[in-house]
Design a protein around this motif. Structure first.
Motif, mmCIF file in Angstrom:
data_model
loop_
_atom_site.group_PDB
_atom_site.id
_atom_site.type_symbol
_atom_site.label_atom_id
_atom_site.label_comp_id
_atom_site.label_asym_id
_atom_site.label_seq_id
_atom_site.Cartn_x
_atom_site.Cartn_y
_atom_site.Cartn_z
ATOM 1 N N ILE A 131 -5.692 -1.967 -17.430
ATOM 2 C CA ILE A 131 -4.489 -2.485 -16.768
ATOM 3 C C ILE A 131 -3.865 -1.409 -15.892
ATOM 4 O O ILE A 131 -3.470 -1.657 -14.748
ATOM 5 N N GLU A 132 -3.780 -0.193 -16.431
ATOM 6 C CA GLU A 132 -3.239 0.909 -15.648
ATOM 7 C C GLU A 132 -4.108 1.199 -14.427
ATOM 8 O O GLU A 132 -3.594 1.438 -13.326
ATOM 9 N N SER A 133 -5.427 1.151 -14.592
ATOM 10 C CA SER A 133 -6.347 1.393 -13.473
ATOM 11 C C SER A 133 -6.205 0.322 -12.400
ATOM 12 O O SER A 133 -6.250 0.623 -11.198
ATOM 13 N N LEU A 134 -6.039 -0.926 -12.829
ATOM 14 C CA LEU A 134 -5.859 -2.014 -11.862
ATOM 15 C C LEU A 134 -4.598 -1.799 -11.044
ATOM 16 O O LEU A 134 -4.612 -1.932 -9.810
ATOM 17 N N LYS A 135 -3.506 -1.467 -11.704
ATOM 18 C CA LYS A 135 -2.247 -1.261 -10.992
ATOM 19 C C LYS A 135 -2.356 -0.095 -10.005
ATOM 20 O O LYS A 135 -1.918 -0.194 -8.857
ATOM 21 N N LYS A 136 -2.927 0.995 -10.459
ATOM 22 C CA LYS A 136 -3.035 2.175 -9.590
ATOM 23 C C LYS A 136 -4.038 1.947 -8.462
ATOM 24 O O LYS A 136 -3.821 2.384 -7.329
ATOM 25 N N PHE A 137 -5.139 1.260 -8.759
ATOM 26 C CA PHE A 137 -6.155 1.013 -7.731
ATOM 27 C C PHE A 137 -5.604 0.128 -6.624
ATOM 28 O O PHE A 137 -5.774 0.429 -5.432
ATOM 29 N N THR A 138 -4.950 -0.976 -6.978
ATOM 30 C CA THR A 138 -4.422 -1.876 -5.950
ATOM 31 C C THR A 138 -3.349 -1.188 -5.116
ATOM 32 O O THR A 138 -3.281 -1.368 -3.894
ATOM 33 N N LYS A 139 -2.517 -0.378 -5.763
ATOM 34 C CA LYS A 139 -1.464 0.325 -5.028
ATOM 35 C C LYS A 139 -2.053 1.358 -4.066
ATOM 36 O O LYS A 139 -1.623 1.469 -2.911
ATOM 37 N N VAL A 140 -3.049 2.109 -4.530
ATOM 38 C CA VAL A 140 -3.608 3.158 -3.685
ATOM 39 C C VAL A 140 -4.421 2.561 -2.534
ATOM 40 O O VAL A 140 -4.468 3.132 -1.432
ATOM 41 N N VAL A 141 -5.048 1.416 -2.735
ATOM 42 C CA VAL A 141 -5.759 0.740 -1.644
ATOM 43 C C VAL A 141 -4.787 0.360 -0.535
ATOM 44 O O VAL A 141 -5.066 0.541 0.656
ATOM 45 N N VAL A 142 -3.625 -0.160 -0.920
ATOM 46 C CA VAL A 142 -2.615 -0.528 0.077
ATOM 47 C C VAL A 142 -2.097 0.712 0.792
ATOM 48 O O VAL A 142 -1.922 0.713 2.020
ATOM 49 N N GLU A 143 -1.864 1.786 0.045
ATOM 50 C CA GLU A 143 -1.326 3.004 0.642
ATOM 51 C C GLU A 143 -2.308 3.657 1.614
ATOM 52 O O GLU A 143 -1.906 4.165 2.672
ATOM 53 N N ILE A 144 -3.584 3.620 1.284
ATOM 54 C CA ILE A 144 -4.581 4.295 2.137
ATOM 55 C C ILE A 144 -4.999 3.422 3.315
ATOM 56 O O ILE A 144 -5.034 3.870 4.466
ATOM 57 N N PHE A 145 -5.313 2.173 3.034
ATOM 58 C CA PHE A 145 -5.958 1.320 4.045
ATOM 59 C C PHE A 145 -5.048 0.238 4.626
ATOM 60 O O PHE A 145 -5.453 -0.471 5.543
ATOM 61 N N GLY A 146 -3.832 0.114 4.107
ATOM 62 C CA GLY A 146 -2.962 -0.969 4.554
ATOM 63 C C GLY A 146 -2.617 -0.916 6.024
ATOM 64 O O GLY A 146 -2.570 -1.940 6.704
ATOM 65 N N GLU A 147 -2.360 0.282 6.540
ATOM 66 C CA GLU A 147 -1.958 0.405 7.939
ATOM 67 C C GLU A 147 -3.036 -0.103 8.890
ATOM 68 O O GLU A 147 -2.736 -0.687 9.934
ATOM 69 N N GLN A 148 -4.287 0.090 8.522
ATOM 70 C CA GLN A 148 -5.382 -0.327 9.399
ATOM 71 C C GLN A 148 -5.834 -1.757 9.136
ATOM 72 O O GLN A 148 -6.099 -2.511 10.076
ATOM 73 N N TYR A 149 -5.894 -2.154 7.863
ATOM 74 C CA TYR A 149 -6.499 -3.443 7.526
ATOM 75 C C TYR A 149 -5.496 -4.517 7.119
ATOM 76 O O TYR A 149 -5.892 -5.626 6.783
ATOM 77 N N LEU A 150 -4.204 -4.195 7.161
ATOM 78 C CA LEU A 150 -3.188 -5.195 6.845
ATOM 79 C C LEU A 150 -2.078 -5.148 7.887
ATOM 80 O O LEU A 150 -0.917 -5.297 7.601
ATOM 81 N N ARG A 151 -2.475 -4.897 9.111
ATOM 82 C CA ARG A 151 -1.509 -4.757 10.187
ATOM 83 C C ARG A 151 -1.185 -6.104 10.815
ATOM 84 O O ARG A 151 -1.887 -7.098 10.610
ATOM 85 N N CYS A 152 -0.115 -6.126 11.596
ATOM 86 C CA CYS A 152 0.224 -7.327 12.368
ATOM 87 C C CYS A 152 -0.749 -7.456 13.538
ATOM 88 O O CYS A 152 -1.286 -6.465 14.021
ATOM 89 N N PRO A 153 -0.996 -8.680 14.010
ATOM 90 C CA PRO A 153 -1.904 -8.855 15.148
ATOM 91 C C PRO A 153 -1.357 -8.199 16.402
ATOM 92 O O PRO A 153 -0.159 -8.265 16.674
ATOM 93 N N ASN A 154 -2.247 -7.544 17.146
ATOM 94 C CA ASN A 154 -1.823 -6.933 18.402
ATOM 95 C C ASN A 154 -2.102 -7.875 19.562
ATOM 96 O O ASN A 154 -2.515 -9.024 19.375
#
Length: 327
Positions: free
Chosen positions: A117-140
């Protein structure tokens, strides 16, 4: 003593039995099964079980190890290894991919329920922190232009928001619209299907409208099929964790789409859209609309007469472009 058996949320439990899971054996088994040069399970099974190719998996693993020390394997005072990033990441991905309970991978991965459970929480959070800007951006601008081009090719032209202007069947329109089903109100910003259509024109329009509208529904269906945790009831109680789970699944999906764009396989549909370069965002410093202007636009949106006219114009537009040639 195996610290993996203790809860990381409330400390150790009095009289709680400690389980010697042999975490090193779990890591070695995972490595032999999937990551050696000649693994036990072939690449097809790796992709099916982890929803991505091995190289992408390793890219994510390297990034999260650099970003968060939680995923770096540590050793205790006598040199006994702790859980590796492979074990923590695979446990989290299994929960995301299969929607399985936290203790479902204990026997294979050698990781306790609370740590999963702890790994799931940390993994999902770190994925958003690392890759969110590139892969969860608003359409240009390029994304919007591509989407508008596809819509126009399918017979549903739109202008460029927020100020739009387009002509259909000789009538000019100044508001964009959404394709919607019958539950939505008859406003000028909604183009709904026609229930029980009569005549070839209306039947053709209804079929094309429903086909285009279902693109979004199908896109979410692909996300659900890839990450079963999205399909089922929420497994966590706090909204913040649910937000990270949802966002990380979308990010991972977009990363998989990018990674597999040029791959061909008979069992997988790789007809993906192009990924645009990271956008240059121009912030607007204009004042917001005044209240009276807002009320005026609100009344315009609720104009049922324009809603009916737009739908009729699209019926004729689609029929002239494609329908009469298909009969």
């Amino acid at each position: 003593m195996d610290c993996d058996s203790f809860s990381h949320h409330g400390g150790s439990v009095l009289n709680h039995r400690v389980i010697n899971r042999n975490r090193a054996e779990g890591h070695e088994r995972l490595y032999r099964d999937y990551f050696v040069d000649s693994p036990t399970y072939p690449s097809q099974l790796f992709r099916r079980r982890f929803r991505m190719h091995r190289l992408l998996f390793l890219r994510i693993q390297a990034a999260i190890e650099i970003h968060d020390q939680y995923f770096v394997q540590r050793f205790d005072a006598v040199g006994v290894p702790g859980l590796s990033s492979l074990q923590k990441m695979i446990a989290a991905l299994r929960m995301l991919a299969y929607g399985s309970p936290a203790d479902a991978v204990d026997e294979y991965v050698r990781i306790g329920e609370s740590t999963v459970i702890e790994s799931l929480k940390k993994f999902t959070k770190v994925v958003v922190e690392i890759f969110g800007e590139q892969y969860l951006r608003c359409p240009n601008t390029s994304d919007i232009a591509r989407l508008m081009s596809v819509a126009e090719q399918r017979g549903f032209p739109e202008g460029r928001g927020p100020e739009v202007s387009y002509i259909i069947n000789g009538h000019e329109y100044t508001m964009g619209y959404y394709l919607a089903d019958g539950i939505y109100p008859s406003w000028r910003t909604f183009v709904k299907t026609i229930p029980s259509p009569q005549g070839n024109k209306k039947k053709y329009f209804a079929a094309q409208q429903e086909s285009a509208r279902k693109d979004v529904e199908q896109a979410f269906g692909v996300l659900q099929s890839r990450f079963a945790i999205v399909h089922g009831p929420g497994r966590m109680w706090d909204v913040e964790t649910l937000k990270y789970i949802m966002a990380s699944c979308i990010i991972l999906h977009n990363m998989i789409v990018e990674d597999e764009r040029d791959t061909t396989h008979e069992d997988v549909d790789f007809n993906y859209d192009a990924v645009a370069a990271p956008p240059t965002i121009d912030l607007s410093h204009n004042h917001t609309s005044e209240v009276m202007e807002f009320i005026q636009v609100h009344h315009q949106i609720r104009d049922k007469q324009t809603h009916v006219q737009l739908q009729n114009d699209l019926v004729e537009h689609l029929w002239e472009l494609y329908g009469k040639h298909s009969t």
